[in-house]
Design a protein around this motif. Structure first.
Motif, PDB file in Angstrom:
ATOM      1  N   GLU A 145      44.189  -5.393  56.041  1.00 36.72           N
ATOM      2  CA  GLU A 145      43.849  -4.006  55.721  1.00 36.72           C
ATOM      3  C   GLU A 145      44.263  -3.651  54.296  1.00 36.72           C
ATOM      4  O   GLU A 145      45.181  -4.240  53.742  1.00 36.72           O
ATOM      5  N   CYS A 146      43.583  -2.664  53.740  1.00 40.21           N
ATOM      6  CA  CYS A 146      43.981  -2.147  52.427  1.00 40.21           C
ATOM      7  C   CYS A 146      45.258  -1.322  52.541  1.00 40.21           C
ATOM      8  O   CYS A 146      46.091  -1.323  51.639  1.00 40.21           O
ATOM      9  N   GLY A 147      45.391  -0.585  53.642  1.00 43.25           N
ATOM     10  CA  GLY A 147      46.527   0.312  53.794  1.00 43.25           C
ATOM     11  C   GLY A 147      47.738  -0.381  54.386  1.00 43.25           C
ATOM     12  O   GLY A 147      47.626  -1.253  55.242  1.00 43.25           O
ATOM     13  N   SER A 148      48.932   0.007  53.897  1.00 36.40           N
ATOM     14  CA  SER A 148      50.164  -0.435  54.520  1.00 36.40           C
ATOM     15  C   SER A 148      50.324   0.314  55.836  1.00 36.40           C
ATOM     16  O   SER A 148      49.520   1.192  56.169  1.00 36.40           O
ATOM     17  N   HIS A 149      51.380  -0.015  56.576  1.00 34.21           N
ATOM     18  CA  HIS A 149      51.590   0.669  57.850  1.00 34.21           C
ATOM     19  C   HIS A 149      51.732   2.177  57.632  1.00 34.21           C
ATOM     20  O   HIS A 149      51.218   2.983  58.405  1.00 34.21           O
ATOM     21  N   ALA A 150      52.411   2.572  56.545  1.00 34.60           N
ATOM     22  CA  ALA A 150      52.648   3.991  56.282  1.00 34.60           C
ATOM     23  C   ALA A 150      51.368   4.741  55.951  1.00 34.60           C
ATOM     24  O   ALA A 150      51.261   5.944  56.201  1.00 34.60           O
ATOM     25  N   SER A 151      50.383   4.044  55.377  1.00 34.71           N
ATOM     26  CA  SER A 151      49.119   4.696  54.993  1.00 34.71           C
ATOM     27  C   SER A 151      47.962   4.282  55.889  1.00 34.71           C
ATOM     28  O   SER A 151      46.800   4.490  55.542  1.00 34.71           O
ATOM     29  N   ARG A 152      48.282   3.696  57.055  1.00 28.32           N
ATOM     30  CA  ARG A 152      47.247   3.173  57.929  1.00 28.32           C
ATOM     31  C   ARG A 152      46.269   4.252  58.397  1.00 28.32           C
ATOM     32  O   ARG A 152      45.079   3.985  58.596  1.00 28.32           O
ATOM     33  N   ALA A 153      46.748   5.484  58.545  1.00 29.25           N
ATOM     34  CA  ALA A 153      45.872   6.563  59.012  1.00 29.25           C
ATOM     35  C   ALA A 153      44.757   6.869  58.017  1.00 29.25           C
ATOM     36  O   ALA A 153      43.703   7.386  58.392  1.00 29.25           O
ATOM     37  N   LEU A 154      44.975   6.534  56.740  1.00 29.26           N
ATOM     38  CA  LEU A 154      43.951   6.779  55.713  1.00 29.26           C
ATOM     39  C   LEU A 154      42.928   5.652  55.637  1.00 29.26           C
ATOM     40  O   LEU A 154      41.842   5.835  55.086  1.00 29.26           O
ATOM     41  N   ASP A 155      43.281   4.505  56.175  1.00 30.74           N
ATOM     42  CA  ASP A 155      42.453   3.306  55.999  1.00 30.74           C
ATOM     43  C   ASP A 155      41.414   3.214  57.116  1.00 30.74           C
ATOM     44  O   ASP A 155      41.652   2.629  58.166  1.00 30.74           O
TER      45      ASP A 155
END
Length: 362
Positions: A216-226
């Motif tokens: 994924e492009c998003g890390s765990h902290a930004s997963r909701a945006l990905d």
């Protein structure tokens, strides 16, 4: 409590087709997991199949996942500490690629900085029970060739999604702040992935296909945006042929003439003795289950105790120097081994004590 899972597999394996079908009869193991809490793993226990195949599968699974060997007594239910783990559940065994392969799946949940869950898949040659992966089934340059095609498609997907986000941003609405955050996320991701020479993908074997997988492009902290998540590029059926080894063409395409190699690059257990009387099991393989270097990691067991002992590897061709260290990093024993076909042989030494080592691929 997990239900007893029995999955019957119709395998087109010639004479092996007369063997009892594979089934999964999970064993329960008590382990110490996240936060020192006690938990119960319902771990795969494979039965049936051609003679010896289930035994090979069970040995490999216990080594790869639980860092131990199967106990001879099924009533022995305690295993080591599995740091961070909260749940381990067998998902059964199923046939793949015309019954020439079988896949054993384990659902897991664990906690570190974040808690997450997922499925770990382990693939085996249905005729022998030997583990197989992309390292065994593909040509040496297959990953590099497929990565270029997959990378191009991956970048194109990100660029297309970015363009759509920017069009939406030009419209007024309550989601403007979120859209801007998403644009920043994917622009940063794209800048890190535009270089085709940078290899950040994994090559996997699937049902009738080879898959190049990107994270994924998003890390765990930004997963909701990905919203894109991971990306996979597949090559299926006969399109796989240029990328496969002869053994890969046998298991994935059904070419009957190819024989299995002497040992597996994706992970090989060897069984034998030290000094002719101490039964041991040794593993050679890549670092990590999806590692892409054939033999850069090793460990072994004295079969009586089933406790994994880490080894530091030095390799030159088919010669291996495997060093056992104490908890302070001080060498305590060294095995000097030479690989010839399916056999490893050489010497174990500690101080002035020297003993012969004889092992055979298992």
């Amino acid at each position: 409590m997990i239900k007893l899972t029995t999955v019957l597999l119709a395998a087109n394996l010639g004479c092996a087709a007369q063997a009892a079908p594979f089934s999964d009869q999970p064993r329960s193991y008590v382990f110490t997991g996240d936060g020192g809490k006690s938990a119960t793993a319902h771990f795969p226990w494979i039965a049936g199949g051609p003679p010896g195949a289930a035994e090979h599968i069970n040995s490999y699974l216990h080594d790869a996942y639980l860092q131990t060997l199967p106990a001879s007594d099924p009533k022995e239910t305690r295993i080591k500490v599995l740091d961070g783990m909260t749940m381990i559940e067998s998902q059964g065994v199923k046939a793949m690629n015309g019954g020439r392969m079988v896949r054993v799946s384990i659902e897991e949940e664990g906690c570190g900085a974040y808690c997450s869950s997922g499925i770990s898949d382990f693939d085996f040659d249905a005729a022998s029970g030997r583990p197989v992966g992309a390292l065994d089934l593909t040509a040496p340059d297959a990953k590099a060739r497929l990565h270029l095609k997959a990378h191009k498609a991956h970048v194109a997907e990100i660029e297309k999604f970015l363009a759509a986000l920017k069009r939406d941003l030009r419209k007024s609405g309550p989601d403007k702040a979120r859209l801007q955050e998403q644009i920043e996320l994917y622009e940063m991701c794209l800048s890190g992935r535009e270089d085709a020479a940078r290899d950040y993908s994994y090559l996997l074997v699937a049902e009738n296909s080879l898959v190049v997988s990107f994270g994924e492009c998003g890390s765990h902290a930004s997963r909701a945006l990905d919203e894109l998540g991971g990306f996979s590029y597949s090559v299926k059926g006969e399109a796989m042929r240029p990328y496969l080894s002869s053994y890969g063409r046998r298991l994935l395409l059904g070419d009957a003439q190819a024989e299995a190699p002497s040992i597996n690059k994706s992970g090989q257990l060897f069984k034998g003795t030290i000094n002719g009387r101490l039964p041991v099991t040794l593993f050679l393989g890549p670092s990590g289950r999806l590692g892409e270097k054939p033999f850069d990691s090793a460990h072994y067991y004295y079969d009586k105790f089933r406790q994994q002992i880490a080894l530091v590897m030095q390799r030159e061709g088919d010669a291996f120097v495997l060093t056992e260290n104490d908890k302070n990093g001080k060498p305590t024993a060294v095995m000097t081994l030479k690989l010839s076909g399916a056999k490893l042989s050489g010497e174990w030494r500690s101080g002035a004590k020297r003993m012969p080592v004889d092992l055979t691929a298992y």
